[in-house]
Enzyme design. Structure first.
Site, PDB file in Angstrom:
ATOM      1  N   TYR A 159     -17.942 -27.234  21.651  1.00 19.44           N
ATOM      2  CA  TYR A 159     -19.304 -26.709  21.810  1.00 19.44           C
ATOM      3  C   TYR A 159     -20.243 -27.162  20.675  1.00 19.44           C
ATOM      4  O   TYR A 159     -21.459 -27.032  20.802  1.00 19.44           O
ATOM      5  CB  TYR A 159     -19.313 -25.170  21.873  1.00 19.44           C
ATOM      6  CG  TYR A 159     -18.518 -24.560  23.010  1.00 19.44           C
ATOM      7  CD1 TYR A 159     -17.989 -25.340  24.035  1.00 19.44           C
ATOM      8  CD2 TYR A 159     -18.287 -23.196  23.064  1.00 19.44           C
ATOM      9  CE1 TYR A 159     -17.250 -24.771  25.058  1.00 19.44           C
ATOM     10  CE2 TYR A 159     -17.551 -22.621  24.096  1.00 19.44           C
ATOM     11  CZ  TYR A 159     -17.026 -23.420  25.086  1.00 19.44           C
ATOM     12  OH  TYR A 159     -16.290 -22.850  26.098  1.00 19.44           O
ATOM     13  N   HIS A 195      -7.980 -25.933  25.167  1.00 28.42           N
ATOM     14  CA  HIS A 195      -9.188 -25.841  25.980  1.00 28.42           C
ATOM     15  C   HIS A 195      -8.985 -26.321  27.422  1.00 28.42           C
ATOM     16  O   HIS A 195      -9.468 -25.719  28.366  1.00 28.42           O
ATOM     17  CB  HIS A 195     -10.294 -26.658  25.293  1.00 28.42           C
ATOM     18  CG  HIS A 195     -11.676 -26.271  25.690  1.00 28.42           C
ATOM     19  ND1 HIS A 195     -12.752 -26.400  24.851  1.00 28.42           N
ATOM     20  CD2 HIS A 195     -12.178 -25.773  26.844  1.00 28.42           C
ATOM     21  CE1 HIS A 195     -13.845 -25.983  25.470  1.00 28.42           C
ATOM     22  NE2 HIS A 195     -13.523 -25.607  26.678  1.00 28.42           N
TER      23      HIS A 195
END
Ligand SMILES: NC(=O)c1ccc[n+]([C@@H]2O[C@H](COP(=O)([O-])OP(=O)(O)OC[C@H]3O[C@@H](n4cnc5c(N)ncnc54)[C@H](OP(=O)(O)O)[C@@H]3O)[C@@H](O)[C@H]2O)c1
Length: 272
Positions: A47, A105
């Site tokens: 992110y 992830h």
């Protein structure tokens, strides 16, 4: 705020998602959420906002034991030494000496699951993450992790909302007492304009988004991490915890089409 107990951690059932929040705007949004009472922040190395989140956490001055921070290792970094490097970089940016949950992830083609979990569990033993887990793992992969490797995963974080059925995955996770953390719980904002949800909301003086969120949080073993940059939405999402849905509402939601997936696994490099 209710918590889910999993692998030694206490996970607040409502957290703040932070994908696509960056820089000062991210810092301001996280500071706002912490001031409103959020104690669970979800981020990831991908992110590009761990430094902004670290700054917001430092400014808030909340006792570390009262805060839950999740971050994730990107799927290009799943070799043991790459996991370590990614983890060190995340911790440094977050300005923390440990995180509460460290997730894989996305799965990657050719990943060496035993070696990955050996490294992740060593980080846990070292006290640098309190628990480990996965995101975007399907049932077949979960079976390998849970039943063969016997890794003590604290959650599987996956897309889940009123427009997407996750019954088989939810059943498997609940049979192993592993929480499902719902990402995109508001279907990336689309629930706000759904007519069925809006009609249910009118009955309860709630918004369509609040109805969508409470539908998830009424399910055992489910946590949710809606992203909200505006304080008004952050507060509305906390207030959703007080909405009381009835059987008629649940039946109306059950018949909504549930085949809409908004995060395409194909975006992940090397997705199989
Ligand atoms: N593990 C993974 O692979 C993965 C993948 C995707 C997402 N995630 C995580 O899950 C989090 C949530 O997913 P998401 O951000 O994609 O989608 P989401 O939470 O379903 O939706 C976010 C959108 O809903 C809006 N919103 C929030 N609260 C609202 C409310 N009460 N009323 C009306 N609109 C509202 C937000 O607006 P504003 O921001 O303008 O307030 C934003 O546009 C991410 O931020 C990330 O942390 C993880």
């Amino acid at each position: 705020m209710e918590h889910l107990q999993t692998q030694g951690i206490s996970l607040p059932r409502l957290g703040l998602g932070t994908y696509r929040m960056q820089g000062d705007a991210c810092r301001a949004a996280v500071e706002s959420a912490l001031a409103l009472g959020y104690r669970h922040i979800d981020t990831a190395e991908m992110y590009g906002n761990e430094d902004a989140i670290g700054a917001a956490i430092a400014a808030a001055g909340i006792a570390r034991k009262d805060l839950h921070v999740t971050t994730k290792v990107w799927n290009e970094n799943l070799a043991p030494d790459a996991i370590r490097r990614a983890f060190d970089a995340s911790l440094k940016k977050l300005k923390l000496d440990h995180v509460d949950l460290y997730l894989v992830h996305w799965p990657a083609k050719g990943m060496n699951l035993p070696a990955m979990f050996e490294t992740l569990l060593r980080l846990k033993e070292e006290g640098r993450t309190r628990a480990v887990g996965v995101a975007n793992f399907n049932i077949a992969l979960l079976k390998t992790v849970v039943e063969e490797i016997k890794a003590p995963i604290a959650c599987n974080q996956v897309e889940y909302h009123v427009m997407l059925d996750q019954t088989p995955l939810r059943k498997y996770l609940s049979s192993k007492a592993i929480p499902l953390v719902a990402y995109c719980p508001l279907a990336q904002g689309r629930t706000a304009t759904d007519e069925t949800l809006a009609a249910i909301g009118r009955k309860h003086r709630a918004s369509a988004a609040q109805v969508a969120l409470k539908w998830l949080l009424d399910q055992a073993g489910v946590a949710a991490i809606p992203k909200a940059s505006r304080a008004e939405s952050q507060r509305a999402n906390l207030d959703a915890l007080n909405v009381e849905l009835d059987d008629e509402d649940r039946q109306a939601i059950a018949v909504l089409p549930k085949n809409k997936r908004f995060v395409n696994p194909a975006f992940a490099p090397a997705w199989d």
